[in-house]
Design a protein around this motif. Structure first.
Motif, PDB file in Angstrom:
ATOM      1  N   GLU A   1       0.865  -1.194   0.000  1.00 51.95           N
ATOM      2  CA  GLU A   1       0.000   0.000   0.000  1.00 51.95           C
ATOM      3  C   GLU A   1       0.890   1.229   0.000  1.00 51.95           C
ATOM      4  O   GLU A   1       2.050   1.152   0.411  1.00 51.95           O
ATOM      5  CB  GLU A   1      -0.890   0.004   1.255  1.00 51.95           C
ATOM      6  CG  GLU A   1      -1.851  -1.166   1.314  1.00 51.95           C
ATOM      7  CD  GLU A   1      -2.597  -1.274   2.650  1.00 51.95           C
ATOM      8  OE1 GLU A   1      -2.495  -0.358   3.485  1.00 51.95           O
ATOM      9  OE2 GLU A   1      -3.269  -2.300   2.846  1.00 51.95           O
TER      10      GLU A   1
ATOM     11  N   CYS B   1      -0.207   6.805   8.254  1.00 52.96           N
ATOM     12  CA  CYS B   1      -0.421   5.377   8.530  1.00 52.96           C
ATOM     13  C   CYS B   1       0.821   4.596   8.102  1.00 52.96           C
ATOM     14  O   CYS B   1       0.827   3.374   8.103  1.00 52.96           O
ATOM     15  CB  CYS B   1      -1.665   4.889   7.797  1.00 52.96           C
ATOM     16  SG  CYS B   1      -2.482   3.489   8.587  1.00 52.96           S
TER      17      CYS B   1
ATOM     18  N   HIS C   1       2.201   4.189   5.142  1.00 48.45           N
ATOM     19  CA  HIS C   1       2.099   3.354   3.940  1.00 48.45           C
ATOM     20  C   HIS C   1       3.298   3.520   2.999  1.00 48.45           C
ATOM     21  O   HIS C   1       3.480   2.702   2.103  1.00 48.45           O
ATOM     22  CB  HIS C   1       0.778   3.618   3.200  1.00 48.45           C
ATOM     23  CG  HIS C   1      -0.417   3.128   3.959  1.00 48.45           C
ATOM     24  ND1 HIS C   1      -1.700   3.198   3.475  1.00 48.45           N
ATOM     25  CD2 HIS C   1      -0.516   2.541   5.185  1.00 48.45           C
ATOM     26  CE1 HIS C   1      -2.531   2.693   4.368  1.00 48.45           C
ATOM     27  NE2 HIS C   1      -1.844   2.300   5.419  1.00 48.45           N
TER      28      HIS C   1
ATOM     29  N   GLU D   1      -6.063   2.405   0.323  1.00 49.36           N
ATOM     30  CA  GLU D   1      -6.460   1.610   1.491  1.00 49.36           C
ATOM     31  C   GLU D   1      -7.143   2.494   2.511  1.00 49.36           C
ATOM     32  O   GLU D   1      -8.024   2.051   3.230  1.00 49.36           O
ATOM     33  CB  GLU D   1      -5.242   0.932   2.123  1.00 49.36           C
ATOM     34  CG  GLU D   1      -5.615  -0.195   3.092  1.00 49.36           C
ATOM     35  CD  GLU D   1      -6.070   0.284   4.462  1.00 49.36           C
ATOM     36  OE1 GLU D   1      -6.827  -0.428   5.120  1.00 49.36           O
ATOM     37  OE2 GLU D   1      -5.658   1.385   4.888  1.00 49.36           O
ATOM     38  N   GLU D   2      -6.736   3.767   2.572  1.00 51.50           N
ATOM     39  CA  GLU D   2      -7.284   4.651   3.606  1.00 51.50           C
ATOM     40  C   GLU D   2      -8.786   4.887   3.442  1.00 51.50           C
ATOM     41  O   GLU D   2      -9.443   5.304   4.385  1.00 51.50           O
ATOM     42  CB  GLU D   2      -6.533   5.997   3.625  1.00 51.50           C
ATOM     43  CG  GLU D   2      -5.075   5.885   4.055  1.00 51.50           C
ATOM     44  CD  GLU D   2      -4.883   5.355   5.467  1.00 51.50           C
ATOM     45  OE1 GLU D   2      -5.873   5.103   6.162  1.00 51.50           O
ATOM     46  OE2 GLU D   2      -3.718   5.180   5.859  1.00 51.50           O
TER      47      GLU D   2
ATOM     48  N   HIS E   1       1.796  -4.397   8.324  1.00 53.12           N
ATOM     49  CA  HIS E   1       1.500  -2.987   8.565  1.00 53.12           C
ATOM     50  C   HIS E   1       2.499  -2.448   9.585  1.00 53.12           C
ATOM     51  O   HIS E   1       2.795  -3.121  10.570  1.00 53.12           O
ATOM     52  CB  HIS E   1       0.070  -2.790   9.065  1.00 53.12           C
ATOM     53  CG  HIS E   1      -0.411  -1.403   8.813  1.00 53.12           C
ATOM     54  ND1 HIS E   1       0.049  -0.328   9.537  1.00 53.12           N
ATOM     55  CD2 HIS E   1      -1.248  -0.914   7.882  1.00 53.12           C
ATOM     56  CE1 HIS E   1      -0.511   0.769   9.068  1.00 53.12           C
ATOM     57  NE2 HIS E   1      -1.300   0.453   8.049  1.00 53.12           N
TER      58      HIS E   1
HETATM   59 ZN   LIG Z   1      -2.730   1.777   7.189  1.00 49.05          ZN
END
Ligand SMILES: [Zn+2]
Length: 486
Positions: free
Chosen positions: A107, A135, A137, A172-173, A197
């Motif tokens: 991602e 996040c 990514h 993905e968010e 992740h």
């Molecule tokens: Zn994430």
């Protein structure tokens, strides 16, 4: 006669045993080669991750970020198919042929409004109001890509059979990319799939996640002067507010695992104009698809009621919907074993000092960065929480998901604290541990066919009487951002 037979059997066992340990020795040495490849390419991987961190492109606008990863893979000898599943920033990179087919998910989307300077222990935007990797990514994309490249290097060097596929998954968010990729059959033919992740702990998750629907309700009314003739107007904003009031009363009568949240992206422009257009955006979640679908129906009934009350019309657009995560235990054990082999990210005293300063800024316990690997154990009963579109993949193919330390504990997800660490050596170290771990796990799967057999048997058992059906309508295509500069 009898004793001779025993002797022959014993010799067979010895032969079998030495054959097994020989094979194991080969697996171990190939894993070490993959680990060394990652080590030798650490700088290249960290540079790519920092480049994506700087691009900070939000969902479905990840043009430079996806190009960066797809180009890296192409240069390395992967065949890359770009723009899959009607998303220009989605891609699939493949190397090798035949079975087993191993997938790795990547991602690379950022979040709006989270811009932050890298490796800075106080909140300070790099580009005020701009997006940021809240996040991590940028680490996610490169960690997975590095793993795929290391596996390919070992496969090529030793002529190993099998296929390695890196999936470039955008958006993905907003929990969208993998849903549309799954619907388009992009994950078909995989035997197993690895995911990870960035996190504040080193662990392999056995935890599930919430299933979810993400949708907008738009109301159309009739505009009028707010003071001169309000009786002529029919307010779309009233309909939004009445929907929300109805939903807030609904909360008492839902299961404890339910989550409901909304924002009003369009609520009119000025108080003295009766809004003829208003929109509310909802996420509704529960433990499984069935729960979400029931909840979704109840919210839509409330919206219908609000439209009736206000004499407005309305429409609903289901942006996306995801399943709950189904972890494959067999594959999780393989990941966990290889995380133990690789070991935790090793942080310097300066990095630990920075982590404690960041924790002080965030008002959380100043305990620095974690150095242990969590036990692989069944989680407590799941009472609801976040969602991921990896969940849809997990219902199509045995999937396991890794976590590595890329920021200190207590750092809230989707915050400036994550952005600052994701652009720092702390995040890069977690990413490198991931690349090594997933590469080692993938090599083990390539070389030991029993793993795929066992993982598939578990998967079949868990999915008997189940047919995957996407939450979004069959012919719906992803809605691309309107303001993209191309
Ligand atoms: Zn994430």
């Amino acid at each position: 006669m009898y004793s001779k037979k025993i002797l022959v059997i014993c010799a067979g066992v010895v032969l079998l045993f030495s054959g097994t340990s020989l094979a194991q020795g080969r697996v171990d040495s190939f894993k070490q080669e993959a680990i060394r490849w990652v080590q030798a390419n650490e700088k290249m991987l960290a540079d790519a991750s920092l480049a994506i961190w700087r691009f900070a492109e939000v969902a479905l606008a990840e043009y430079e970020s996806s190009k960066c990863l797809a180009d890296m893979l192409e240069r390395e000898g992967f065949t890359v198919q770009r723009g899959v599943a009607d998303m220009p920033t989605a891609f699939v990179a493949s190397f090798g042929s035949g079975k087993p087919v191993i997938g790795i998910l990547a991602e690379y989307d950022a979040l709006p409004g989270l811009s932050q300077k890298p490796y800075t222990a106080h909140k300070e935007a790099l580009n005020p109001g701009g997006p940021g990797h809240g996040c991590g990514h940028n680490l996610f994309g490169v960690g997975s890509t590095g793993a795929a490249m290391a596996v390919k290097w070992v496969m090529e060097k030793h002529g190993l059979a099998g296929t390695i596929k890196l999936f470039g998954c955008p958006a993905e968010e907003v929990l969208l990319g993998k849903v549309y990729m799954a619907k388009a059959g992009v994950f078909d033919g995989l035997d197993v799939c690895f995911d990870w992740h960035p996190d504040s702990r080193n662990a392999v998750r056995l935890l599930t996640s919430s299933a979810m629907n993400n949708f907008e309700i738009t109301f159309h009314g009739k505009t009028a002067h707010g003071a001169a003739d309000p009786w002529s107007g029919r307010s779309a904003l009233d309909a939004v507010e009445l929907t929300n009031i109805g939903v807030n009363f609904l909360r008492e009568h839902v299961r404890p695992t339910v989550r409901i949240h909304y924002v009003i992206p369009d609520g009119g422009m000025a108080p003295n104009v009766v809004p003829d257009y208003a929109k509310v955006w909802y996420f509704v979640r529960d433990n499984d698809r069935e729960g979400v679908e029931q909840l979704y129906d109840r919210v839509l009934k409330i919206a219908q009621g609000a439209a009736t009350m206000t004499e407005t019309t309305h429409e609903v657009y289901l942006i996306t919907g995801v399943y709950n995560m189904m972890v494959n235990r067999v594959l999780a054990e393989v990941l966990h074993k290889n995380l133990q082999l690789v070991g935790t990210p090793q942080f310097t005293e300066d990095e630990q000092k920075f982590a404690r300063q960041l924790q002080r800024s965030l008002g959380v316990k100043e305990i620095g960065l974690k150095d242990e690997i969590d036990e692989l154990k069944e989680p407590e009963r799941f009472m609801g929480g976040g969602s991921t579109d990896v969940a849809d993949v997990s219902w199509l193919v045995p999937t396991a998901s890794l976590r590595t330390v890329c920021w200190p504990s207590g750092t809230p997800g989707h915050s400036w604290g994550v952005v600052t660490c994701s652009g720092s050596p702390i995040g890069f170290k977690g990413m490198i541990v991931t690349a090594k771990t997933i590469a080692a796990a993938a090599i083990e799967v390539l070389m030991d066919p029993r793993i795929v057999e066992k993982a598939q048997a578990e998967f079949k058992e868990k999915t008997k009487d189940f047919t995957y059906k996407s939450a979004v309508p069959e012919y719906q295509k992803p809605r691309l951002p309107i303001n993209k500069n191309r």
